[in-house]
Motif scaffolding. Structure first.
Motif, PDB file in Angstrom:
ATOM      1  N   ILE A  85     -86.894  52.660   6.109  1.00  0.00           N
ATOM      2  CA  ILE A  85     -88.377  52.364   6.371  1.00  0.00           C
ATOM      3  C   ILE A  85     -88.725  51.709   5.154  1.00  0.00           C
ATOM      4  O   ILE A  85     -88.706  51.961   4.150  1.00  0.00           O
ATOM      5  CB  ILE A  85     -89.206  53.575   6.722  1.00  0.00           C
ATOM      6  CG1 ILE A  85     -88.495  54.560   7.695  1.00  0.00           C
ATOM      7  CG2 ILE A  85     -90.679  53.148   7.030  1.00  0.00           C
ATOM      8  CD1 ILE A  85     -88.653  53.858   9.212  1.00  0.00           C
ATOM      9  N   GLY A  86     -89.380  50.325   5.355  1.00  0.00           N
ATOM     10  CA  GLY A  86     -89.685  49.560   4.159  1.00  0.00           C
ATOM     11  C   GLY A  86     -90.950  50.009   3.339  1.00  0.00           C
ATOM     12  O   GLY A  86     -91.759  50.905   3.896  1.00  0.00           O
ATOM     13  N   LYS A  87     -91.343  49.289   2.404  1.00  0.00           N
ATOM     14  CA  LYS A  87     -92.656  49.720   1.606  1.00  0.00           C
ATOM     15  C   LYS A  87     -93.884  49.577   2.368  1.00  0.00           C
ATOM     16  O   LYS A  87     -93.963  48.552   3.183  1.00  0.00           O
ATOM     17  CB  LYS A  87     -92.579  48.837   0.593  1.00  0.00           C
ATOM     18  CG  LYS A  87     -91.559  49.068  -0.549  1.00  0.00           C
ATOM     19  CD  LYS A  87     -91.585  48.036  -1.991  1.00  0.00           C
ATOM     20  CE  LYS A  87     -90.249  48.166  -2.678  1.00  0.00           C
ATOM     21  NZ  LYS A  87     -90.626  46.908  -3.919  1.00  0.00           N
ATOM     22  N   LYS A  88     -94.742  50.649   2.021  1.00  0.00           N
ATOM     23  CA  LYS A  88     -96.004  50.529   2.605  1.00  0.00           C
ATOM     24  C   LYS A  88     -96.009  50.637   4.036  1.00  0.00           C
ATOM     25  O   LYS A  88     -97.088  50.374   4.784  1.00  0.00           O
ATOM     26  CB  LYS A  88     -96.813  49.446   2.102  1.00  0.00           C
ATOM     27  CG  LYS A  88     -96.909  49.806   0.373  1.00  0.00           C
ATOM     28  CD  LYS A  88     -97.868  48.607   0.030  1.00  0.00           C
ATOM     29  CE  LYS A  88     -98.103  48.743  -1.365  1.00  0.00           C
ATOM     30  NZ  LYS A  88     -98.835  47.590  -2.207  1.00  0.00           N
ATOM     31  N   ALA A  89     -94.816  50.930   4.916  1.00  0.00           N
ATOM     32  CA  ALA A  89     -94.816  51.078   6.288  1.00  0.00           C
ATOM     33  C   ALA A  89     -95.681  52.350   6.584  1.00  0.00           C
ATOM     34  O   ALA A  89     -95.412  53.211   6.068  1.00  0.00           O
ATOM     35  CB  ALA A  89     -93.381  50.921   6.752  1.00  0.00           C
TER      36      ALA A  89
END
Length: 207
Positions: A85-89
């Motif tokens: 899961i990527g950043k700030k998702a």
């Protein structure tokens, strides 16, 4: 620092578990990492109440910096699979991510999904979601049938999981279902209650 309270149940056996700084982890959390697996919850992540993060059998789960997984959600990765899961998702309540049997899920930075988002891949399948996508409520990604179907004459399996690829800046409306072989390119919009199982170009409306 990240506070780990007595309502967080953590089990880690022959594996690696990393929890970063300044995370906000609520109550009634279950984190299990077993059998040569890896879980990383990066700095400033938020984990809501009643969340389960499970990883086993040479698998991997990674939540990048400042991502959010809110209440009553599940992340499960098993049998040489991965979830990233990527950043700030941000994923709201009742989200499910499940990857099994040499499968892979990747979510880009700053992608946001509404309540009851489901993303499941099995049998060597792959789901790639680009950065800065926006999904409404009750959206389902499913690249397999959950069971094999065989050709009665040849014995060959005919429903193996294929990739799902969603490029960046894609909007998906309420109650959409995204199936195996779907490819939606950058900037497109999928209208409410649509079922997607083939390729579409960039900057189009699909309904």
């Amino acid at each position: 620092e990240t506070e780990i309270n007595d309502k967080i149940n953590i089990t880690c056996t022959n594996s690696s578990l990393i929890i970063g700084k300044d995370c906000d982890i609520k109550s009634n959390i279950l984190i299990e990492c077993n059998s040569n697996s890896y879980i990383k919850i990066d700095d400033k992540c938020r984990i809501g109440s009643n969340v389960k993060i499970l990883c086993g059998d040479n698998s991997k789960v990674q939540l990048d910096t400042a991502s959010r997984m809110l209440d009553d959600s599940l992340i499960g990765s098993f049998n040489k699979s991965s979830i990233h899961i990527g950043k700030k998702a941000i994923f709201h309540i009742r989200t499910t991510f499940f990857s099994e049997k040499q499968s892979e899920i990747n979510v880009g930075e700053e992608t946001i999904a509404g309540v009851h988002f489901i993303c499941v891949t099995k049998f060597g399948g792959k789901i790639d979601i680009g950065r800065d996508c926006l999904f409404s409520e009750d959206v389902v990604f499913m690249n397999n049938d959950g069971h094999p179907i065989f050709n009665v004459e040849s014995g060959e399996r005919i429903n193996g999981g294929k990739s799902i690829i969603i490029d960046e800046h894609v909007w998906i409306g309420i109650k959409c279902t995204i199936l195996s072989k779907a490819r939606v390119r950058e900037g497109s919009i999928i209208g409410a209650n649509s079922l997607i199982n083939k390729e579409f170009p960039n900057n189009c409306i699909i309904a």
